[in-house]
Design an enzyme around this catalytic site. Structure first.
Site, PDB file in Angstrom:
ATOM      1  N   ASN A  37       0.892  -1.324  -0.173  1.00 33.40           N
ATOM      2  CA  ASN A  37      -0.106  -0.256  -0.545  1.00 33.40           C
ATOM      3  C   ASN A  37       0.452   1.087  -0.254  1.00 33.40           C
ATOM      4  OD1 ASN A  37      -2.203   1.255  -0.209  1.00 33.40           O
ATOM      5  ND2 ASN A  37      -2.975   1.079   2.498  1.00 33.40           N
ATOM      6  N   HIS A 122     -14.895  -5.261   9.954  1.00 28.41           N
ATOM      7  CA  HIS A 122     -14.454  -3.812  10.844  1.00 28.41           C
ATOM      8  C   HIS A 122     -15.683  -2.817  11.172  1.00 28.41           C
ATOM      9  CE1 HIS A 122     -10.206  -3.163   9.022  1.00 28.41           C
ATOM     10  NE2 HIS A 122     -10.780  -4.489   9.756  1.00 28.41           N
ATOM     11  N   ARG A 147     -13.950  -5.467  15.277  1.00 28.32           N
ATOM     12  CA  ARG A 147     -13.431  -5.034  14.891  1.00 28.32           C
ATOM     13  C   ARG A 147     -13.477  -3.269  15.606  1.00 28.32           C
ATOM     14  NH1 ARG A 147      -8.255  -2.591  11.885  1.00 28.32           N
ATOM     15  NH2 ARG A 147      -9.498  -0.432  11.198  1.00 28.32           N
ATOM     16  N   TYR A 159      -7.280   8.086  11.473  1.00 23.40           N
ATOM     17  CA  TYR A 159      -7.465   7.015  10.528  1.00 23.40           C
ATOM     18  C   TYR A 159      -8.102   5.757  11.461  1.00 23.40           C
ATOM     19  CZ  TYR A 159      -5.440   2.842   8.209  1.00 23.40           C
ATOM     20  OH  TYR A 159      -5.197   2.385   7.350  1.00 23.40           O
ATOM     21  N   ASP A 210      -7.690  -1.968  17.727  1.00 31.00           N
ATOM     22  CA  ASP A 210      -6.414  -2.235  16.823  1.00 31.00           C
ATOM     23  C   ASP A 210      -5.782  -0.469  16.535  1.00 31.00           C
ATOM     24  OD1 ASP A 210      -3.810  -1.185  15.081  1.00 31.00           O
ATOM     25  OD2 ASP A 210      -5.365  -1.688  13.185  1.00 31.00           O
ATOM     26  N   HIS A 212      -3.047   1.126  15.711  1.00 28.89           N
ATOM     27  CA  HIS A 212      -2.193   1.269  14.463  1.00 28.89           C
ATOM     28  C   HIS A 212      -0.578   2.084  15.366  1.00 28.89           C
ATOM     29  CE1 HIS A 212      -5.207   0.838  11.667  1.00 28.89           C
ATOM     30  NE2 HIS A 212      -6.224   1.529  12.699  1.00 28.89           N
ATOM     31  N   GLU A 236      -5.044  -4.663  18.809  1.00 29.14           N
ATOM     32  CA  GLU A 236      -3.700  -4.228  18.003  1.00 29.14           C
ATOM     33  C   GLU A 236      -2.236  -3.188  17.775  1.00 29.14           C
ATOM     34  OE1 GLU A 236      -5.854  -5.317  14.790  1.00 29.14           O
ATOM     35  OE2 GLU A 236      -3.552  -4.397  13.198  1.00 29.14           O
ATOM     36  N   GLU A 262       1.701  -6.671  11.413  1.00 27.63           N
ATOM     37  CA  GLU A 262       1.317  -6.616  10.404  1.00 27.63           C
ATOM     38  C   GLU A 262       2.434  -5.601   9.204  1.00 27.63           C
ATOM     39  OE1 GLU A 262      -2.100  -4.313  10.756  1.00 27.63           O
ATOM     40  OE2 GLU A 262      -1.830  -2.958   9.503  1.00 27.63           O
ATOM     41  N   ARG A 283      -0.054 -11.067  13.683  1.00 27.73           N
ATOM     42  CA  ARG A 283      -0.258 -10.182  12.074  1.00 27.73           C
ATOM     43  C   ARG A 283       0.210 -10.634  11.298  1.00 27.73           C
ATOM     44  NH1 ARG A 283      -4.735  -8.870  12.004  1.00 27.73           N
ATOM     45  NH2 ARG A 283      -4.546  -6.610  10.908  1.00 27.73           N
ATOM     46  N   HIS A 312      -3.258 -10.381   8.972  1.00 31.33           N
ATOM     47  CA  HIS A 312      -3.635  -8.958   8.305  1.00 31.33           C
ATOM     48  C   HIS A 312      -4.498  -9.701   6.987  1.00 31.33           C
ATOM     49  CE1 HIS A 312      -2.414  -4.891   7.187  1.00 31.33           C
ATOM     50  NE2 HIS A 312      -2.958  -4.657   7.396  1.00 31.33           N
ATOM     51  N   ASP A 316      -6.149  -3.631   0.839  1.00 23.38           N
ATOM     52  CA  ASP A 316      -5.351  -2.926   0.444  1.00 23.38           C
ATOM     53  C   ASP A 316      -4.273  -4.404   0.373  1.00 23.38           C
ATOM     54  OD1 ASP A 316      -4.688  -1.630   3.613  1.00 23.38           O
ATOM     55  OD2 ASP A 316      -3.218  -2.996   3.127  1.00 23.38           O
ATOM     56  N   GLU A 339      -8.649 -11.158   9.604  1.00 21.58           N
ATOM     57  CA  GLU A 339      -9.469 -10.057   9.305  1.00 21.58           C
ATOM     58  C   GLU A 339      -9.801 -10.153   8.436  1.00 21.58           C
ATOM     59  OE1 GLU A 339      -8.099  -5.617   9.033  1.00 21.58           O
ATOM     60  OE2 GLU A 339      -6.136  -6.759   9.195  1.00 21.58           O
ATOM     61  N   TRP A 402       1.352   7.089  12.346  1.00 24.31           N
ATOM     62  CA  TRP A 402       0.005   6.493  11.650  1.00 24.31           C
ATOM     63  C   TRP A 402      -0.632   5.934  12.916  1.00 24.31           C
ATOM     64  CZ3 TRP A 402      -1.770   2.897   9.543  1.00 24.31           C
ATOM     65  CH2 TRP A 402      -1.130   1.106   9.568  1.00 24.31           C
TER      66      TRP A 402
HETATM   67  O1  EZ4 Z   1      -3.405   0.261   8.544  1.00 21.24           O
HETATM   68  O2  EZ4 Z   1      -4.334  -2.183   5.361  1.00 21.24           O
HETATM   69  O3  EZ4 Z   1      -5.315  -4.151  10.205  1.00 21.24           O
HETATM   70  N1  EZ4 Z   1      -5.379  -3.264   9.873  1.00 21.24           N
HETATM   71  C1  EZ4 Z   1      -5.021  -2.409   9.412  1.00 21.24           C
HETATM   72  C2  EZ4 Z   1      -4.870  -1.667   7.925  1.00 21.24           C
HETATM   73  C3  EZ4 Z   1      -3.814  -1.416   7.816  1.00 21.24           C
HETATM   74  C4  EZ4 Z   1      -3.961  -0.967   6.456  1.00 21.24           C
HETATM   75  C5  EZ4 Z   1      -2.221  -0.413   5.740  1.00 21.24           C
HETATM   76  O4  EZ4 Z   1      -2.425  -0.736   4.365  1.00 21.24           O
HETATM   77  O5  EZ4 Z   1      -3.685  -1.744  10.038  1.00 21.24           O
HETATM   78  O6  EZ4 Z   1      -6.384  -0.926   7.980  1.00 21.24           O
HETATM   79 CO    CO Z   2      -4.233  -2.928  11.564  1.00 22.66          CO
END
Ligand code: EZ4
Ligand code: CO
Length: 402
Positions: A37, A122, A147, A159, A210, A212, A236, A262, A283, A312, A316, A339, A402
């Site tokens: 991605n 999700h 999730r 995000y 998650d 992130h 996560e 991931e 992951r 994961h 993407d 996932e 992020w």
């Molecule tokens: O942010 O796949 O758990 N899933 C995630 C995804 C990731 C994207 C990054 O390209 O965290 O949404």
């Molecule tokens: Co994630």
């Protein structure tokens, strides 16, 4: 069975995908996914310019030897671009072998270990109520695990939460957008979300969240502790895990299960996390981890330390990856959960596939190989479009995880 041709197909049916097609002298071909991605063209070039010329004339059945040739032979090992490229080749070769032997890939991996693959999807919303309604929508569809992410009061954009409220797409076309971040606001908000979800849905539904990679180790420990009453299936990416030892700190403070990996690509990225039992779920995914050949080794190491696999599976990664993940999940002994984000209908039309969802579980289907194809004529109608993941800044402008 000799490899006669190999080429990369880059297309963008609602989002960018890098697909490898390997052809053989017996007319059998295989598909692999090399999508990374926001860095798609780097993998496409790594494959076309450096890997594919070395494949022509090789025996397509020599999956292990080709893997070692690409990993060791390059001198430059590991990293997401390299491992995504090797992953694409590896996936395509397993696909070819399955088709040639007329059996689904899960049979080549040892056969079924279970009847279906439990998946989580999700739910996200602009506030707790909207997220909760999204969870309800998936519960109605039979999901056993969801999730949950919600926008954080006081932050303009988060995000993982779509602006439209329904589903989010990790990348956005054009140059990277920017999201805002405040750990203080986030840590206040997450326990409220899960308290509400437990009140509405009871204790049996698996709930996941998650982070992130946004917290420091001690903040991650605090969050893990504060959501303990709501029995999460997992938390996560609580903290960036390049420093694997930092998970020791979190572990000392909380029994909330931890899922990480991931963004990792090789067994060396997770060795300490696994052998010190610092995580519960791993992951890493087929596409970004050198394919089935390498991820099997990772899963075997994880099994020794009672770590389960929880791949994961975002939009993407293409349906080719989704299929490879499902064959893997169905066959390995230490599978936990998979996932599953939903691809757009255009993506699904470009990649016709045999996998299916029913009542909380997915199945890869019984077609020979991976069970996914690409409609190249249709794919050609959707050329590559520049797109990126957003970047994240703290409220004072500091660039953040992020
Ligand atoms: O942010 O796949 O758990 N899933 C995630 C995804 C990731 C994207 C990054 O390209 O965290 O949404
Ligand atoms: Co994630």
């Amino acid at each position: 069975m000799k490899i006669t041709n190999a080429r990369v197909i880059v297309c963008s049916p609602d989002r960018n995908f890098v697909t490898l097609k390997i052809e053989t002298d017996e007319g059998v071909y295989g598909l692999g996914d090399g999508t990374l991605n926001g860095r798609e063209l780097a993998v496409a070039s790594y494959l076309s310019d450096h890997v594919l010329p070395c494949l022509i004339g090789r025996d397509a059945f020599m999956i292990e030897d080709i893997w070692q040739y690409l990993y060791r032979g390059a001198y430059w090992r590991r990293g997401p671009v390299t491992m995504a490229a090797i992953g694409a080749v590896d996936m395509a070769l397993w696909d070819i072998k399955g088709k040639a032997l007329n059996t689904p890939v899960y049979n080549l991996l040892g056969g079924k270990s279970r009847t279906g693959v439990m998946v989580y999807t999700h739910a996200n919303g602009r506030d707790v109520e909207e997220t909760s309604d999204e969870v309800a929508r998936y519960v109605e569809q039979g999901y056993l695990a969801v999730r949950a992410q919600s926008a954080i009061p006081g932050l303009a954009s988060t995000y993982g939460v779509a602006k439209s409220g329904m589903s989010y797409e990790p990348a956005e076309r054009g140059l990277p957008s920017e999201s805002e971040w405040s750990t203080t606001k986030y840590l206040l908000h997450v326990p409220v979300l899960f308290e509400q979800l437990r009140l509405r849905f009871g204790n049996e539904l698996h709930l996941l969240h998650d982070c992130h990679h946004r917290l420091t180790p001690i903040e991650a420990a605090r969050l893990g502790k504060s959501v303990e009453p709501y029995s999460l299936f997992w938390l996560e990416d609580p903290t960036p895990a390049e420093l694997q030892a930092s998970l020791r700190l979190m572990r000392q403070h909380t029994t909330t299960p931890i899922a990480i990996g991931e963004v990792f690509n090789s067994i060396w990225d997770v060795q300490q996390l696994i052998t010190e039992q610092l995580i519960d779920y791993l992951r890493m995914t087929v596409a970004h981890s050198g394919g089935l050949t390498h991820l099997r080794r990772v899963a075997d190491l994880a099994a020794l330390y009672q770590v389960q696999m929880g791949s994961h599976g975002p939009t993407d990664l293409s349906p080719v990856s989704m299929a490879a993940a499902l064959h893997f999940d169905l066959s390995i002994p230490n599978f936990g959960i998979q996932e599953y984000m939903h691809h757009s209908s255009t993506t699904n039309e470009v990649f016709p596939h045999g996998y299916s969802y029913h009542a909380g579980y997915m199945h890869p289907g019984d077609a020979p190989g991976l069970g996914v194809d690409i409609d190249e004529k249709l794919a050609a109608k959707f050329p590559y479009q520049r797109a990126y993941l957003p970047v994240n800044r703290k409220l004072d402008g500091t660039l953040y995880n992020w």
